[in-house]
Design a protein around this motif. Structure first.
Motif, short mmCIF file in Angstrom:
data_model
loop_
_atom_site.label_atom_id
_atom_site.label_comp_id
_atom_site.label_asym_id
_atom_site.label_seq_id
_atom_site.Cartn_x
_atom_site.Cartn_y
_atom_site.Cartn_z
N UNK A 52 24.97 54.19 29.41
CA UNK A 52 24.63 54.90 28.04
C UNK A 52 23.27 55.24 28.37
N UNK A 53 22.12 55.84 29.50
CA UNK A 53 21.65 56.44 29.48
C UNK A 53 21.62 57.74 29.76
N UNK A 54 22.54 58.14 30.38
CA UNK A 54 24.02 59.10 30.92
C UNK A 54 24.32 59.79 30.05
N UNK A 55 25.15 59.35 28.95
CA UNK A 55 25.97 59.77 27.86
C UNK A 55 24.41 59.67 27.18
N UNK A 56 23.09 59.44 26.60
CA UNK A 56 22.62 59.52 25.59
C UNK A 56 21.40 61.47 26.65
N UNK A 57 21.00 60.93 27.69
CA UNK A 57 21.09 62.36 28.32
C UNK A 57 20.93 63.91 27.57
N UNK A 58 22.82 63.01 28.07
CA UNK A 58 23.58 64.79 27.83
C UNK A 58 23.67 64.85 26.33
N UNK A 59 23.52 64.15 25.58
CA UNK A 59 23.82 64.33 23.87
C UNK A 59 22.60 65.26 23.58
N UNK A 60 21.45 63.88 22.99
CA UNK A 60 20.53 64.35 23.33
C UNK A 60 19.09 64.51 23.89
N UNK A 61 18.96 64.44 24.89
CA UNK A 61 17.79 64.71 25.85
C UNK A 61 16.87 63.46 25.91
N UNK A 62 15.54 64.13 26.47
CA UNK A 62 14.50 63.26 25.86
C UNK A 62 14.76 61.55 25.04
N UNK A 63 15.35 62.68 23.32
CA UNK A 63 15.32 61.16 22.70
C UNK A 63 16.54 60.85 22.45
N UNK A 64 17.58 61.19 23.03
CA UNK A 64 18.93 60.57 23.50
C UNK A 64 18.70 59.92 24.89
N UNK A 65 18.01 60.22 25.93
CA UNK A 65 17.04 58.74 26.79
C UNK A 65 16.70 57.73 26.20
#
Length: 353
Positions: free
Chosen positions: A310-323
């Motif tokens: 989930x962290x990898x997907x969040x970083x890919x989609x939204x950068x820092x906010x995604x993390x």
């Protein structure tokens, strides 16, 4: 149509689910990329309104009207960020530039230590040849760190430069604080009342537990690590301590950042690196073992592998906010799955034989 689908074999209907999920996911990614700027503004404003709602409710309990309380909190927040921007940010940029200037000397020191170890091993008839490998690896790591630092500085200045997005975020945060409850009530009306209540309770509990606890844990970690680094005279203690505190917002982030800081200090002096690793590891374990369980508990219910994904997907989609949003969103999705699965089980009518 639904009757026809229900008559199909279960293996076939389940086989059709995966392509549909992949197709819908791909379409969602395309929509997200097209509206990424607006989605980022809305997500940031929603997160800020969620966090700022705590002091707003505190002022409301003191007898202040909600609209006035919101204005007070927003103005205090803007003032606080302005003070941080004038005082803290220049220090961080100065220390980051200092680190980049010293990085080549740290790499050279690391290479010398590798050569010294090789000589020590050769004198004791241990056939070790690591100096060339270490030098090449250090050169690559130095280049990656310089690239990463440049990206961080670029991101900071790009965020500060987008005044329109900043103003939109502030205005949207104000209206979400003022009328957010009505918005969420309208959104939850698409579900039956009982289901909507369960979803709302799950959403509130997930985000309350995560952000309330994780922000506290990260703040404690950052402050204690910074003070510790100053005591043991670690170079760029303020920069490294703040980096550990920010990374502590994410699962596995504190350990990863401590390892990186220890590695950088080991380039300067192997003993300093080991001392930083040992002391920071003890501090992290105390915070994670004593403070974090009291604040976070086992609220996510996620497997560590799913957390990492989930962290990898969040970083890919939204950068820092995604993390920042990745873990609570993943936890909420799991809660939704549990809620709908429970509802589906209750709706199933047993067939009499």
């Amino acid at each position: 149509m639904l009757d026809t689908i229900s008559k199909l074999p279960k293996w076939l209907t389940r086989g059709l689910v995966l392509p549909l999920l992949v197709l819908n996911g791909w379409l969602l990614i395309l929509v997200f990329e097209y509206f990424q700027s607006l989605i980022t503004i809305f997500a940031t404003a929603t997160l800020l309104s969620f966090i700022l709602d705590y002091p707003v409710r505190f002022l409301e309990k003191k007898g202040i009207k909600r609209a006035i309380a919101i204005l007070i909190v927003l103005l205090m927040g803007i003032l606080l960020f302005s003070i941080i921007g004038v005082t803290v940010i220049p220090i961080l940029i100065d220390q980051l530039n200092g680190l980049l200037d010293r990085l080549p000397s740290y790499v050279a020191s690391g290479s010398e230590q590798a050569k010294a170890f090789e000589i020590w091993a050769d004198e004791r008839n241990f056939p070790v040849s690591v100096s060339s490998i270490v030098a090449d690896a250090l050169g690559r790591i130095s280049y990656q760190l310089q690239q990463l630092s440049g990206q961080i500085l670029g991101s900071v200045f790009s965020v500060l430069g987008s005044l329109v997005d900043l103003l939109l975020t502030i205005v949207l945060t104000f209206y979400l604080l003022l009328h957010g409850n009505e918005l969420w009530e309208d959104l939850f009306r698409i579900f039956p009342e009982e289901t909507a209540d369960k979803i709302r309770a799950s959403l509130k509990q997930t985000f309350n537990n995560y952000f309330g606890g994780q922000l506290t844990v990260a703040s404690v970690m950052g402050v204690v690590i910074t003070i510790t680094f100053f005591i043991i005279q670690v170079p760029f203690a303020f920069l490294f301590g703040l980096a550990v505190g920010i990374m502590a917002l994410f699962p596995f982030g504190a350990g990863l950042s401590i390892s990186l800081v220890s590695f950088l200090m080991a380039l300067k002096s192997i003993w300093l690196g080991l001392k930083v690793l040992a002391i920071a590891f003890v501090v992290e374990q105390i915070v994670e073992s004593v403070i974090a369980p009291r604040l976070l508990g086992e609220f996510t219910g996620l497997n560590p592998v799913l957390v990492l994904v989930s962290l990898l997907i969040g970083a890919q989609l939204g950068g820092f906010l995604g993390l920042i949003l990745a873990v609570p969103v993943a936890s909420f999705i799991k809660s939704l799955w549990t809620i709908f699965k429970s509802i589906n089980e209750h709706l199933e009518i047993p067939v009499e034989v």
